[in-house]
Write a protein that holds these residues in place. Sequence first.
Motif, short mmCIF file in Angstrom:
data_model
loop_
_atom_site.label_atom_id
_atom_site.label_comp_id
_atom_site.label_asym_id
_atom_site.label_seq_id
_atom_site.Cartn_x
_atom_site.Cartn_y
_atom_site.Cartn_z
N ALA A 13 9.89 -4.25 -8.26
CA ALA A 13 9.52 -5.66 -8.37
C ALA A 13 8.18 -5.92 -7.68
N LEU A 14 7.94 -5.28 -6.53
CA LEU A 14 6.66 -5.45 -5.84
C LEU A 14 5.51 -4.88 -6.67
N PHE A 15 5.72 -3.71 -7.28
CA PHE A 15 4.68 -3.13 -8.14
C PHE A 15 4.39 -4.05 -9.32
N GLY A 38 0.18 -2.73 -1.84
CA GLY A 38 0.20 -1.96 -0.60
C GLY A 38 1.60 -1.86 -0.02
N ASN A 39 2.34 -2.97 -0.04
CA ASN A 39 3.72 -2.93 0.45
C ASN A 39 4.62 -2.10 -0.46
N ALA A 40 4.36 -2.13 -1.75
CA ALA A 40 5.15 -1.30 -2.67
C ALA A 40 4.91 0.18 -2.42
N VAL A 41 3.68 0.54 -2.15
CA VAL A 41 3.37 1.95 -1.84
C VAL A 41 4.05 2.37 -0.55
N ASN A 42 4.08 1.48 0.44
CA ASN A 42 4.78 1.79 1.69
C ASN A 42 6.27 2.02 1.45
N ILE A 76 2.66 6.25 5.99
CA ILE A 76 2.87 4.80 5.92
C ILE A 76 1.95 4.09 6.90
N LEU A 77 1.83 4.61 8.11
CA LEU A 77 0.93 3.99 9.09
C LEU A 77 -0.52 4.02 8.59
N THR A 78 -0.91 5.12 7.98
CA THR A 78 -2.26 5.22 7.43
C THR A 78 -2.46 4.23 6.29
N ALA A 79 -1.45 4.10 5.43
CA ALA A 79 -1.53 3.15 4.31
C ALA A 79 -1.62 1.72 4.81
N PHE A 84 -4.96 -3.03 5.31
CA PHE A 84 -5.51 -4.09 6.15
C PHE A 84 -7.04 -4.11 6.04
N ALA A 85 -7.68 -2.96 6.07
CA ALA A 85 -9.14 -2.91 6.02
C ALA A 85 -9.66 -3.40 4.67
N VAL A 86 -9.05 -2.97 3.58
CA VAL A 86 -9.50 -3.41 2.26
C VAL A 86 -9.22 -4.90 2.06
#
Length: 145
Positions: A13-15, A38-42, A76-79, A84-86
């Motif tokens: 659903a997030l994707f 980004g949350n879906a990838v996490n 996940i921490l890297t993602a 956040f940066a993007v």
Amino acid sequence: MSISLILVITMGALFAAGVYMLLERSLTRVVLGFLLLGNAVNLLLLIMAGEAGIAPIVEEGVADDAYTDPLPQALILTAIVITFAVSAFLLALIYRSWRLANADDVSDDADDVALREGAVEMPVEETAPDAEDTEFPTDDARSRA
């Protein structure tokens, strides 16, 4: 339903919502879609980590398959940091666009419209812009000021 199936449905659903919002013309919705992706990838990385185990501190008498792999947690921490940066960069672009044009929508480019309509040649501007029309004045305009 198991916890894993609920996470998979939530991730899907997030994707879906993220891709839908990325295709909008509003820059604010594009940022929100990027955050959803980004949350879906996490969640995807969390699901791919597998079953939870004990902390990856090596102790005697514990089987190797009882430990949790720390790599997905590091990914996940890297993602999170990259998202956040993007997002900060996109918000800065939106702010700059709002300050210049007072609009949040992305407009059609004349060249893109011409290509979409099947034009063979692109329209070319024949006249050079005046120094007053550009944001950066030429040397002649600086010497007059």
